[in-house]
Enzyme design. Structure first.
Site, PDB file in Angstrom:
ATOM      1  N   HIS A 147      40.598  -3.423   9.278  1.00  0.00           N
ATOM      2  CA  HIS A 147      41.805  -3.762  10.031  1.00  0.00           C
ATOM      3  C   HIS A 147      42.741  -4.601   9.173  1.00  0.00           C
ATOM      4  O   HIS A 147      42.343  -5.167   8.158  1.00  0.00           O
ATOM      5  CB  HIS A 147      41.447  -4.503  11.330  1.00  0.00           C
ATOM      6  CG  HIS A 147      40.744  -5.809  11.137  1.00  0.00           C
ATOM      7  ND1 HIS A 147      41.411  -7.013  11.024  1.00  0.00           N
ATOM      8  CD2 HIS A 147      39.425  -6.107  11.049  1.00  0.00           C
ATOM      9  CE1 HIS A 147      40.537  -7.985  10.880  1.00  0.00           C
ATOM     10  NE2 HIS A 147      39.312  -7.474  10.874  1.00  0.00           N
ATOM     11  N   CYS A 148      43.968  -4.691   9.619  1.00  0.00           N
ATOM     12  CA  CYS A 148      44.946  -5.555   8.968  1.00  0.00           C
ATOM     13  C   CYS A 148      44.673  -6.995   9.414  1.00  0.00           C
ATOM     14  O   CYS A 148      44.236  -7.234  10.537  1.00  0.00           O
ATOM     15  CB  CYS A 148      46.357  -5.131   9.381  1.00  0.00           C
ATOM     16  SG  CYS A 148      47.658  -5.966   8.448  1.00  0.00           S
ATOM     17  N   HIS A 184      32.461   3.209  29.917  1.00  0.00           N
ATOM     18  CA  HIS A 184      31.920   3.195  31.277  1.00  0.00           C
ATOM     19  C   HIS A 184      32.247   1.918  32.053  1.00  0.00           C
ATOM     20  O   HIS A 184      31.646   1.652  33.102  1.00  0.00           O
ATOM     21  CB  HIS A 184      30.415   3.488  31.288  1.00  0.00           C
ATOM     22  CG  HIS A 184      29.961   4.184  32.543  1.00  0.00           C
ATOM     23  ND1 HIS A 184      29.829   3.531  33.747  1.00  0.00           N
ATOM     24  CD2 HIS A 184      29.642   5.472  32.782  1.00  0.00           C
ATOM     25  CE1 HIS A 184      29.417   4.396  34.663  1.00  0.00           C
ATOM     26  NE2 HIS A 184      29.305   5.581  34.109  1.00  0.00           N
ATOM     27  N   MET A 228      46.500  -1.425  14.153  1.00  0.00           N
ATOM     28  CA  MET A 228      46.113  -1.467  12.732  1.00  0.00           C
ATOM     29  C   MET A 228      44.627  -1.655  12.492  1.00  0.00           C
ATOM     30  O   MET A 228      44.179  -2.690  12.003  1.00  0.00           O
ATOM     31  CB  MET A 228      46.897  -2.555  12.007  1.00  0.00           C
ATOM     32  CG  MET A 228      48.172  -1.980  11.405  1.00  0.00           C
ATOM     33  SD  MET A 228      48.912  -3.094  10.234  1.00  0.00           S
ATOM     34  CE  MET A 228      48.794  -2.162   8.717  1.00  0.00           C
ATOM     35  N   GLU A 259      21.608   5.868  27.925  1.00  0.00           N
ATOM     36  CA  GLU A 259      22.620   6.369  28.859  1.00  0.00           C
ATOM     37  C   GLU A 259      24.005   5.808  28.507  1.00  0.00           C
ATOM     38  O   GLU A 259      25.005   6.505  28.606  1.00  0.00           O
ATOM     39  CB  GLU A 259      22.255   6.013  30.303  1.00  0.00           C
ATOM     40  CG  GLU A 259      22.095   4.525  30.553  1.00  0.00           C
ATOM     41  CD  GLU A 259      21.813   4.197  32.016  1.00  0.00           C
ATOM     42  OE1 GLU A 259      21.055   3.266  32.252  1.00  0.00           O
ATOM     43  OE2 GLU A 259      22.364   4.874  32.904  1.00  0.00           O
ATOM     44  N   THR A 260      24.046   4.554  28.109  1.00  0.00           N
ATOM     45  CA  THR A 260      25.294   3.869  27.768  1.00  0.00           C
ATOM     46  C   THR A 260      24.956   2.874  26.670  1.00  0.00           C
ATOM     47  O   THR A 260      23.837   2.350  26.642  1.00  0.00           O
ATOM     48  CB  THR A 260      25.839   3.119  29.003  1.00  0.00           C
ATOM     49  OG1 THR A 260      26.084   4.081  30.044  1.00  0.00           O
ATOM     50  CG2 THR A 260      27.140   2.388  28.711  1.00  0.00           C
ATOM     51  N   ASP A 263      41.323  -5.716   5.699  1.00  0.00           N
ATOM     52  CA  ASP A 263      40.027  -6.410   5.695  1.00  0.00           C
ATOM     53  C   ASP A 263      38.987  -5.351   6.034  1.00  0.00           C
ATOM     54  O   ASP A 263      38.983  -4.805   7.138  1.00  0.00           O
ATOM     55  CB  ASP A 263      40.069  -7.533   6.750  1.00  0.00           C
ATOM     56  CG  ASP A 263      38.690  -8.099   7.095  1.00  0.00           C
ATOM     57  OD1 ASP A 263      37.670  -7.627   6.555  1.00  0.00           O
ATOM     58  OD2 ASP A 263      38.638  -9.008   7.945  1.00  0.00           O
ATOM     59  N   HIS A 266      35.287  -4.527   6.868  1.00  0.00           N
ATOM     60  CA  HIS A 266      34.010  -5.116   7.279  1.00  0.00           C
ATOM     61  C   HIS A 266      32.854  -4.557   6.451  1.00  0.00           C
ATOM     62  O   HIS A 266      31.778  -5.138   6.425  1.00  0.00           O
ATOM     63  CB  HIS A 266      33.755  -4.852   8.767  1.00  0.00           C
ATOM     64  CG  HIS A 266      34.658  -5.623   9.687  1.00  0.00           C
ATOM     65  ND1 HIS A 266      34.446  -5.709  11.038  1.00  0.00           N
ATOM     66  CD2 HIS A 266      35.781  -6.358   9.434  1.00  0.00           C
ATOM     67  CE1 HIS A 266      35.393  -6.466  11.592  1.00  0.00           C
ATOM     68  NE2 HIS A 266      36.230  -6.848  10.640  1.00  0.00           N
ATOM     69  N   HIS A 269      29.842   6.139  27.049  1.00  0.00           N
ATOM     70  CA  HIS A 269      28.901   6.907  27.861  1.00  0.00           C
ATOM     71  C   HIS A 269      29.379   8.346  27.841  1.00  0.00           C
ATOM     72  O   HIS A 269      30.565   8.611  28.037  1.00  0.00           O
ATOM     73  CB  HIS A 269      28.892   6.351  29.289  1.00  0.00           C
ATOM     74  CG  HIS A 269      28.094   7.168  30.249  1.00  0.00           C
ATOM     75  ND1 HIS A 269      26.746   6.953  30.445  1.00  0.00           N
ATOM     76  CD2 HIS A 269      28.435   8.201  31.053  1.00  0.00           C
ATOM     77  CE1 HIS A 269      26.299   7.825  31.349  1.00  0.00           C
ATOM     78  NE2 HIS A 269      27.311   8.591  31.727  1.00  0.00           N
ATOM     79  N   HIS A 295      51.593  -6.543   5.158  1.00  0.00           N
ATOM     80  CA  HIS A 295      50.300  -6.101   5.697  1.00  0.00           C
ATOM     81  C   HIS A 295      49.222  -6.299   4.631  1.00  0.00           C
ATOM     82  O   HIS A 295      49.524  -6.538   3.456  1.00  0.00           O
ATOM     83  CB  HIS A 295      50.347  -4.617   6.080  1.00  0.00           C
ATOM     84  CG  HIS A 295      51.375  -4.279   7.116  1.00  0.00           C
ATOM     85  ND1 HIS A 295      51.182  -4.493   8.455  1.00  0.00           N
ATOM     86  CD2 HIS A 295      52.619  -3.730   6.998  1.00  0.00           C
ATOM     87  CE1 HIS A 295      52.260  -4.098   9.130  1.00  0.00           C
ATOM     88  NE2 HIS A 295      53.153  -3.629   8.266  1.00  0.00           N
ATOM     89  N   HIS A 322      49.032  -7.514  14.753  1.00  0.00           N
ATOM     90  CA  HIS A 322      48.944  -6.254  14.013  1.00  0.00           C
ATOM     91  C   HIS A 322      47.811  -5.372  14.532  1.00  0.00           C
ATOM     92  O   HIS A 322      47.986  -4.169  14.719  1.00  0.00           O
ATOM     93  CB  HIS A 322      48.761  -6.531  12.516  1.00  0.00           C
ATOM     94  CG  HIS A 322      50.027  -6.977  11.833  1.00  0.00           C
ATOM     95  ND1 HIS A 322      50.436  -6.488  10.615  1.00  0.00           N
ATOM     96  CD2 HIS A 322      50.977  -7.866  12.225  1.00  0.00           C
ATOM     97  CE1 HIS A 322      51.581  -7.060  10.281  1.00  0.00           C
ATOM     98  NE2 HIS A 322      51.923  -7.903  11.233  1.00  0.00           N
TER      99      HIS A 322
HETATM  100 CU    CU Z   1      49.484  -5.258   9.287  1.00  0.00          CU
END
Ligand code: CU
Length: 366
Positions: free
Chosen positions: A157-158, A329, A173, A302-303, A120, A122, A278, A117, A168
């Site tokens: 995330h992986c 929603h 993940m 609203e959304t 990453d 962001h 929502h 594993h 994954h």
């Molecule tokens: Cu992984």
């Protein structure tokens, strides 16, 4: 920060050809002098204890993130997945920092796991978000550090490469990071703004293979479903779309709580698929839809849309008591696939805002 920035500026000024992007770069010696603090990660929907406005200068925030492969039930019908998790939960735990802090992550791939594993972020800057420098085999750990330069909410995330990336991530993940501005959040008028509670909702799409009879298949070990589940993923049609790992995880005993008058921050992340949160009966008072706290929040939505591969933030000040459904929603995904959470709100009802004027009865003709 004044000392660090000052030192760096002085250094850049003495080197006329220093690239502009280097101006804020601290040296290893400067980073080594920063105070260190351990952040205790907690299972979502809760967030680690944190200050909204930072009381001091930049710090190094140490977090330990164990990777745990485990069998999880994803609904009350007994459907199972060999989940791949950060911290043992889907989503993985929220990490909170302030702009200018450093996050030092000890990523541990437990010896009982089967697979390689990595992670990453962001929120981090550098190719692959740290993916290349965090690959760990079962029984190994790695330590990486990234600087929180962009205030906002972000997915992590992986990403171990090739088909293992969707495999994954679609087995659980992913998690999120919140980088607060040092002086805290600002409302749409640019005024300082505080929340009373904060929740982290991680939305997860699952692709569970079925047998000839249509029943969901079960597997003995993590990874055994690889070929089958990749086939289901290729349809782009999830079998489950859930908040916090399981259908109903944030309802009943797991429901989020609030009181009338409280302002609640909801951070919503989806690592792969678009979603549209929502709050039924409420509104997005302030919404950082794409997650950047440098941007002015939208008001009274609203959304709102959370793009796959991102996190967004919303705040709402509850005006009325009751059980509020917080949904994706796309109502098929909310009701048939599982993307529904509840917020149980205590307090006094306000007839001015809503009232039943006449009880149900026969239709009257005049
Ligand atoms: Cu992984």
């Amino acid at each position: 920060m004044a000392t660090l920035a000052g030192a760096s500026l002085a250094r850049a000024a003495s080197e006329e050809d220093a690239p502009e992007m280097k101006v804020n770069a601290a040296t290893a010696a400067e980073i080594a002098k920063l105070p260190r603090v351990k952040q205790t990660l907690v299972e979502p929907p809760f967030m680690p204890e944190h200050e909204q406005a930072a009381s001091g200068g930049p710090r190094i925030i140490e977090v330990t993130l164990p990777i745990i492969e485990k069998k999880m039930q994803i609904d009350d019908e007994g459907t199972e997945i060999w989940a791949l998790t950060f911290g043992g939960s889907v989503p993985g735990p929220m990490i909170v920092a302030h702009e200018g802090d450093y996050v030092e992550v000890t990523l541990q791939n437990l010896a009982t796991n089967m697979m390689e594993h990595n992670i990453d972020f962001h929120s981090a800057t550098g190719a692959l978000g740290g993916g290349a420098i965090t690959k760990v085999l079962p029984g190994e750990q790695v330590v990486m550090r990234w600087k929180a330069t962009k205030p906002g909410v972000f997915v992590y995330h992986c990403a171990p490469g090739d088909v293992m990336i969707p495999y994954h991530v679609l087995h659980g993940m992913s998690g999120a990071v919140m980088v607060l501005p040092r002086d805290g959040l600002k409302d749409a008028q640019g005024k300082p703004f505080k929340y009373d509670r904060a929740y982290f909702i991680g939305e997860q799409d699952y692709y569970i293979p079925r047998d000839e009879t249509g029943a969901y298949k079960k597997y003995e070990v993590a990874g055994e479903d690889m070929a089958d589940s990749l086939d289901v993923m290729r349809t782009l049609t999830p079998t489950h779309e859930v908040f916090n790992g399981k259908v109903g995880a944030l309802t009943g005993e797991g429901a989020m709580k609030a009181k009338v008058g409280e302002t609640v921050l909801f951070v919503h992340a989806q690592a792969t698929r678009d979603t549209r949160p929502h709050l039924i009966g409420g509104h997005g008072d302030l919404v950082w839809e794409a997650g950047s706290f440098n941007d002015k929040p939208d008001t009274n939505l609203e959304t709102w849309l959370i793009r796959g591969g991102s996190a967004g933030a919303m705040t709402y000040t509850f005006q009325q008591p009751g059980v509020y459904a917080y949904v994706n929603h796309n109502l098929i995904e909310a009701v048939l696939l599982g993307a529904t959470a509840h917020v149980v709100v205590e307090g006094d009802w306000n007839d001015d805002l809503m009232v039943q004027v006449q009880k149900p009865g026969p239709i009257q003709t005049t």
